[in-house]
Design a protein around this motif. Structure first.
Motif, PDB file in Angstrom:
ATOM      1  N   LEU A   1       3.401   9.089   6.415  1.00 44.72           N
ATOM      2  CA  LEU A   1       2.789   8.893   7.726  1.00 44.72           C
ATOM      3  C   LEU A   1       3.295   7.635   8.426  1.00 44.72           C
ATOM      4  O   LEU A   1       2.829   7.297   9.513  1.00 44.72           O
ATOM      5  CB  LEU A   1       1.269   8.827   7.587  1.00 44.72           C
ATOM      6  N   SER A   2       4.252   6.968   7.808  1.00 44.59           N
ATOM      7  CA  SER A   2       4.848   5.768   8.410  1.00 44.59           C
ATOM      8  C   SER A   2       6.219   6.042   9.006  1.00 44.59           C
ATOM      9  O   SER A   2       6.804   5.167   9.654  1.00 44.59           O
ATOM     10  CB  SER A   2       4.975   4.653   7.361  1.00 44.59           C
ATOM     11  N   TYR A   3       6.760   7.243   8.777  1.00 44.27           N
ATOM     12  CA  TYR A   3       8.085   7.579   9.289  1.00 44.27           C
ATOM     13  C   TYR A   3       7.982   8.097  10.724  1.00 44.27           C
ATOM     14  O   TYR A   3       7.292   9.081  10.980  1.00 44.27           O
ATOM     15  CB  TYR A   3       8.754   8.646   8.432  1.00 44.27           C
ATOM     16  N   PRO A   4       8.694   7.477  11.676  1.00 47.14           N
ATOM     17  CA  PRO A   4       8.691   8.011  13.044  1.00 47.14           C
ATOM     18  C   PRO A   4       9.512   9.296  13.134  1.00 47.14           C
ATOM     19  O   PRO A   4      10.331   9.585  12.254  1.00 47.14           O
ATOM     20  CB  PRO A   4       9.347   6.882  13.855  1.00 47.14           C
TER      21      PRO A   4
ATOM     22  N   GLU B   1       0.823  -1.204   0.000  1.00 41.56           N
ATOM     23  CA  GLU B   1       0.000   0.000   0.000  1.00 41.56           C
ATOM     24  C   GLU B   1       0.860   1.258   0.000  1.00 41.56           C
ATOM     25  O   GLU B   1       0.547   2.248  -0.673  1.00 41.56           O
ATOM     26  CB  GLU B   1      -0.923   0.009   1.231  1.00 41.56           C
ATOM     27  N   LYS B   2       1.957   1.231   0.743  1.00 43.91           N
ATOM     28  CA  LYS B   2       2.821   2.408   0.844  1.00 43.91           C
ATOM     29  C   LYS B   2       3.547   2.695  -0.467  1.00 43.91           C
ATOM     30  O   LYS B   2       3.898   3.837  -0.753  1.00 43.91           O
ATOM     31  CB  LYS B   2       3.815   2.221   1.998  1.00 43.91           C
ATOM     32  N   GLU B   3       3.750   1.666  -1.250  1.00 43.63           N
ATOM     33  CA  GLU B   3       4.362   1.868  -2.564  1.00 43.63           C
ATOM     34  C   GLU B   3       3.430   2.629  -3.507  1.00 43.63           C
ATOM     35  O   GLU B   3       3.865   3.292  -4.436  1.00 43.63           O
ATOM     36  CB  GLU B   3       4.729   0.509  -3.183  1.00 43.63           C
ATOM     37  N   LYS B   4       2.126   2.544  -3.234  1.00 49.13           N
ATOM     38  CA  LYS B   4       1.130   3.213  -4.077  1.00 49.13           C
ATOM     39  C   LYS B   4       0.878   4.653  -3.636  1.00 49.13           C
ATOM     40  O   LYS B   4       0.343   5.443  -4.403  1.00 49.13           O
ATOM     41  CB  LYS B   4      -0.200   2.450  -4.022  1.00 49.13           C
ATOM     42  N   SER B   5       1.218   4.994  -2.377  1.00 48.71           N
ATOM     43  CA  SER B   5       0.840   6.300  -1.825  1.00 48.71           C
ATOM     44  C   SER B   5       2.004   6.945  -1.080  1.00 48.71           C
ATOM     45  O   SER B   5       2.462   6.416  -0.060  1.00 48.71           O
ATOM     46  CB  SER B   5      -0.355   6.146  -0.869  1.00 48.71           C
ATOM     47  N   ILE B   6       2.451   8.086  -1.571  1.00 49.25           N
ATOM     48  CA  ILE B   6       3.510   8.833  -0.892  1.00 49.25           C
ATOM     49  C   ILE B   6       3.026   9.298   0.480  1.00 49.25           C
ATOM     50  O   ILE B   6       3.791   9.324   1.448  1.00 49.25           O
ATOM     51  CB  ILE B   6       3.952  10.036  -1.744  1.00 49.25           C
ATOM     52  N   GLU B   7       1.738   9.653   0.582  1.00 50.56           N
ATOM     53  CA  GLU B   7       1.196  10.140   1.856  1.00 50.56           C
ATOM     54  C   GLU B   7       1.217   9.055   2.918  1.00 50.56           C
ATOM     55  O   GLU B   7       1.576   9.305   4.072  1.00 50.56           O
ATOM     56  CB  GLU B   7      -0.225  10.655   1.656  1.00 50.56           C
ATOM     57  N   LEU B   8       0.830   7.825   2.547  1.00 53.76           N
ATOM     58  CA  LEU B   8       0.896   6.724   3.512  1.00 53.76           C
ATOM     59  C   LEU B   8       2.332   6.463   3.932  1.00 53.76           C
ATOM     60  O   LEU B   8       2.622   6.178   5.104  1.00 53.76           O
ATOM     61  CB  LEU B   8       0.289   5.454   2.914  1.00 53.76           C
TER      62      LEU B   8
END
Length: 315
Positions: free
Chosen positions: A113-116, A103-110
């Motif tokens: 929002l995954s980076y601490p 999913e994260k490969e499809k969305s830069i926003e996701l």
């Protein structure tokens, strides 16, 4: 289903007149599948024009200038909101961290929002994740365990943190309020690889009693490809329910600050925030908070003291 009438009042007071107050507000409640905004009204001192736009997270943002000289500024939002998702316990979901990578490969926003956050005490975050043995567990279960850990191991204590308190400081003292709990949970979830976002809103009082109720509140939303964004509240160790009213979402508190701004002039400012919640049956709750603002510089404090001294001498 529940209907709430909410009045959110923000008042700035200055000991000397100021001018050219420039402000940005995120006080517009969300319209989404389980939350309908039935009525909204905004009242601001001197009735300035408010330019409304939308930010990258879909929040409605208002910008306005109060150019006249003034010693006080009040911002009041009135809303009637209907919520219909009860205690939204997620459905059984076997989505794993590995599934989210697709999913994260499809969305830069996701992905973003995954980076601490880059913090000094990241080793404490990793130790917590190891303690709950998060590896190979479904995303929903990881979120539940992290939520429970924050609730059980951090003390809900008012008055010891403010908007300037860092995540490292919260991890050190293990005390704070809803904003601090949300930031710790975000760091845990993002370190585990789960797209997560900060949520600003209100939690309305109920019969069982909730920490932070009757005031502005903060919680977290996690993303799964099967169920979308799911709200989870570490302050109360629950998934969001009818009592949670959503205002805005973002990467952190800065993206969701209800009111922020600046002004021209040399003056001490005082900020108070009150939230009133009324139910359909007439019950009403209100909480008023004196907000601790960022400390001013020593140089500015000397200037303010001098002006105050001159004023007293003239009297």
């Amino acid at each position: 289903m529940a209907v709430f009438k909410i009045v959110h009042s923000t008042k700035y007071q200055y000991n000397w007149p100021i001018k050219e107050s420039i402000n940005e507000i995120r006080l517009f409640p969300y319209n989404f599948e389980n939350q309908d905004v039935l009525k909204f009204e905004l009242n601001i001192t001197n009735n300035p024009n408010v330019d409304i736009s939308q930010d990258r997270y879909g929040n409605r943002v208002g910008n306005f200038n109060n150019l006249e000289v003034h010693s006080e500024m009040a911002i009041e939002s009135r809303m009637i909101v209907r919520v219909n998702h009860s205690l939204k316990i997620p459905e059984i979901d076997t989505t794993t961290i590995q599934d989210l990578e697709v999913e994260k490969e499809k969305s830069i926003e996701l992905l973003r929002l995954s980076y601490p956050e880059a913090i000094e005490k990241q080793n404490k975050i990793i130790a917590i994740l190891n303690k709950i043995k998060h590896q190979d567990k479904p995303v929903i279960e990881i979120a539940r365990l992290c939520n429970q850990y924050v609730y059980s191991n951090f003390s809900y204590t008012k008055g010891i943190t403010n908007i300037e308190t860092t995540l490292d400081e919260v991890l050190q003292h293990k005390k704070g309020v809803c904003q601090d709990f949300a930031l710790v949970l975000l760091q845990l979830l993002r370190t585990a690889g789960i797209p997560s976002r900060y949520v600003s809103g209100y939690v309305c009082p109920n019969k069982s009693g909730l920490r932070g109720e009757g005031a502005t509140h903060a919680w977290v939303e996690i993303y799964t490809p099967t169920q979308g964004w799911l709200g989870i509240d570490p302050t109360n160790n629950i998934w969001t329910m009818d009592n949670h009213i959503k205002l805005s979402v973002g990467r952190n508190f800065t993206d969701c600050t209800p009111v922020k701004g600046t002004f021209k002039g040399l003056a001490k400012q005082k900020l108070s925030v009150s939230v009133s919640v009324e139910y359909e049956d007439g019950r009403q709750f209100e909480e008023v908070n004196e907000v601790q603002l960022q400390e001013i510089s020593l140089e500015k404090q000397k200037e303010l003291d001098y002006i105050e001294h001159v004023h007293q001498q003239q009297q």
